[in-house]
Design an enzyme around this catalytic site. Structure first.
Site, short mmCIF file in Angstrom:
data_model
loop_
_atom_site.label_atom_id
_atom_site.label_comp_id
_atom_site.label_asym_id
_atom_site.label_seq_id
_atom_site.Cartn_x
_atom_site.Cartn_y
_atom_site.Cartn_z
N PRO A 15 0.78 -1.25 0.00
CA PRO A 15 0.00 0.00 0.00
C PRO A 15 0.81 1.29 0.00
O PRO A 15 0.22 2.36 -0.15
CB PRO A 15 -0.82 -0.12 1.29
N ASP A 40 4.96 1.76 -11.24
CA ASP A 40 3.75 2.57 -11.28
C ASP A 40 3.89 3.87 -10.50
O ASP A 40 4.87 4.09 -9.78
CB ASP A 40 2.57 1.77 -10.73
N LYS A 62 0.09 5.63 -14.06
CA LYS A 62 -1.21 6.07 -14.56
C LYS A 62 -1.92 6.83 -13.45
O LYS A 62 -2.02 6.38 -12.32
CB LYS A 62 -2.09 4.89 -14.97
N GLY A 119 -0.05 -2.01 -4.23
CA GLY A 119 -1.04 -2.96 -3.73
C GLY A 119 -0.77 -4.37 -4.19
O GLY A 119 0.35 -4.86 -4.14
N ASP A 120 -1.82 -5.03 -4.65
CA ASP A 120 -1.71 -6.39 -5.19
C ASP A 120 -1.95 -6.33 -6.69
O ASP A 120 -2.89 -5.67 -7.15
CB ASP A 120 -2.75 -7.30 -4.53
N MET A 156 -9.73 4.00 -6.05
CA MET A 156 -9.65 4.93 -7.19
C MET A 156 -10.96 5.66 -7.42
O MET A 156 -11.34 5.94 -8.56
CB MET A 156 -9.24 4.17 -8.47
#
Length: 505
Positions: free
Chosen positions: A13, A36, A58, A90-91, A172
């Protein structure tokens, strides 16, 4: 050329301490890292300097690299025989497009491995005192993407979600918060249902807004909450006040840049983390032994000729003892040699080899060490000092009337971060302070952040010499009372309590 392998790694996280052991192992050996935007600084700092780091982040309405291009890049690098890590927040299989990224690899027969990560869906509420399930409140939890597809949330069955009675976690979804709350109430959920928005969870600067479903959008707007943030809807949110724990630690909300040399930061990192700080371990220097060191080998063969053996760092001890072992020189050859160690860390390294320092100076700096040794030696005494190639010259100056032999046994190389921008962190107010344990670490930091206004940098220093180097660059310096790691930690806590270093904005 043999085909490489792709590792789809979940980084967790945000806080690097929550990345899995397997994830760290894979990342350390990566040759290419495609990463990311939602990775925390402490995770970015783990990306190897030698790896090719490719940003593929993104954010809403802003994709630095289209998904199809990311897929093709992973394939291309694997076909080059590289060990590729696709590093995702995250995952990777929970709204992370992990499945999409594996499709092309599977089709082309490229070996891959998935390393799961801790999802923000559970970790972020936990860091805010919210258990997503509790027998007195709910028996289910539901994770939903709040990202609008083609500008619409019509793909979400809000009536079905309302009927579950479970905790709802929207990822999100901050931009769509007013619509999410409105559609849940339209579907029958009461407006006084507890709800929360949790910003930057698990990282320094995490914030939360606890309210009701009806009032949450306005409360979030008033608080100025920004992405990344998650939405939690359910009565378990009311437990946050009683179960909150993160902010009760003395360094909660502080992000500390730790510049200790590679392999030497874990003890201090653990101590600061235990007090609540988010620690970004960003070693400034790498220690490299001098190859084929004939001078050192000759000195070891003639150890009985020396009266004193001075060690100014744990590295000097380690390299010296490893050379003794490699040359099959018995440690008993040190029987007539007195040992001096600059500081507790250097003395502790000696103890690993069953050796105990005869002298540890009261002040842990080279000048004090030199004066203490001078007081206990005669001009004819031979003194051996295995040390860094660019060591402090004051040792030789003070002991100039002694038979001093300084032998370079290691060199320090400056490191440059491949993905982490320390300059950007300081300019955005996202670092509370930087901890320096040597002048070389200061110089390395300055070399890799040449565009930074160093007056923005609160520098917590282990000793006067380190502080002098930092001050000369324009940093605001604070010095530990003793040149010890425990004292540095205590100093950071005191500075936070007194408001001398800022929490993350």
């Amino acid at each position: 050329m043999s085909v490489g392998k792709v590792f789809l790694v979940g980084a967790g996280p945000g806080d690097g301490k929550l990345m899995t052991i397997r994830g760290k192992e894979v990342l350390e050996k990566a040759e290419v890292v495609v990463y990311d935007s939602l990775l925390g600084p402490s995770v970015l700092a783990m990306i190897p300097d030698e790896a090719e780091a490719v940003y593929a982040g993104k954010r809403a309405g802003n994709h630095s690299m289209p998904q199809e291009q990311i897929n093709a890049l992973l394939l291309e690098k694997a076909l080059e025989g590289k060990k590729v890590v696709r590093l995702k927040g995250g995952d990777p299989f929970l709204f992370g497009r992990g499945g999409e990224e594996l499709e092309l690899l599977a089709e082309q027969g490229i070996p891959f491995e998935v390393v799961p990560g801790i999802s923000s869906s559970f970790a972020v509420p936990a860091y805010n005192g919210i258990p997503v399930t509790h027998r007195s409140y709910t028996s289910s939890v539901h994770i939903i993407t709040g990202h609008r597809k083609n500008g619409s949330l019509d793909g979400i069955d809000f009536e079905a979600l309302t009927k579950t009675g479970g905790t709802l976690v929207f990822l999100m979804g901050l931009a769509a918060l007013p619509e999410i709350c409105e559609r849940l109430m339209t579907a029958g959920m009461p407006g006084d249902r507890a709800a929360a928005v949790l910003e930057r969870g698990t990282q320094a600067g995490q914030r939360r807004v606890i309210s009701t479903l009806a009032e949450l959008p306005e409360k979030v707007k008033e608080a100025g909450i920004l992405p990344p943030a998650i939405i939690v809807v359910g009565e378990v949110c009311r437990l946050s006040e009683d179960f909150s724990w993160y902010e009760k630690r003395p360094l909660a909300g502080y992000r500390i840049l730790l510049t200790r040399p590679e392999g030497r930061s874990s003890k201090m990192e653990d101590a600061l983390s235990a007090l609540g700080a988010e620690v970004v371990a960003s070693p400034g220097v790498r220690t490299v032994p001098v190859e084929d060191n004939g001078s050192l080998k000759a000195a070891i063969r003639n150890l009985e000729d020396y009266r004193w053996l001075l060690f100014t760092s744990p590295y000097g001890v380690r390299i010296f003892m490893e050379q003794m072992a490699a040359d099959e020189v018995d440690v008993r050859k040190l029987a007539g040699v007195r040992l001096a160690a600059l500081g507790k860390g250097t003395a502790a390294e000696l103890k690993k080899y069953g050796l105990f320092a005869d002298l540890i100076p009261p002040v842990y700096d080279v000048e004090t060490l030199a004066r203490c040794v001078r007081d206990q030696t005669e001009p004819e005494d031979r003194i051996l000092v295995p040390r860094a190639r660019l060591g402090n010259p004051v040792l030789g100056e003070i002991l100039s009337d002694r038979r001093l032999e300084e032998i370079p046994v290691y060199e320090t190389e400056y490191r440059r971060r491949s993905a982490l921008s320390e300059t950007a962190l300081f300019e955005k107010g996202e670092v509370s302070c930087v901890v320096f344990t040597s002048s070389s670490s200061v110089k390395a930091f300055c070399a890799r952040n040449e565009e930074l206004d160093f007056s923005l940098v609160p520098a917590v220093c282990i000793g006067p010499q380190t502080a002098k180097t930092a001050s000369e660059s324009g940093m605001r310096t604070m010095v530990a009372e003793k040149a010890e790691m425990d004292e540095l930690v205590r100093l950071v806590v005191r500075l936070a309590e007194e408001g001398e270093i800022p929490p993350v904005k």
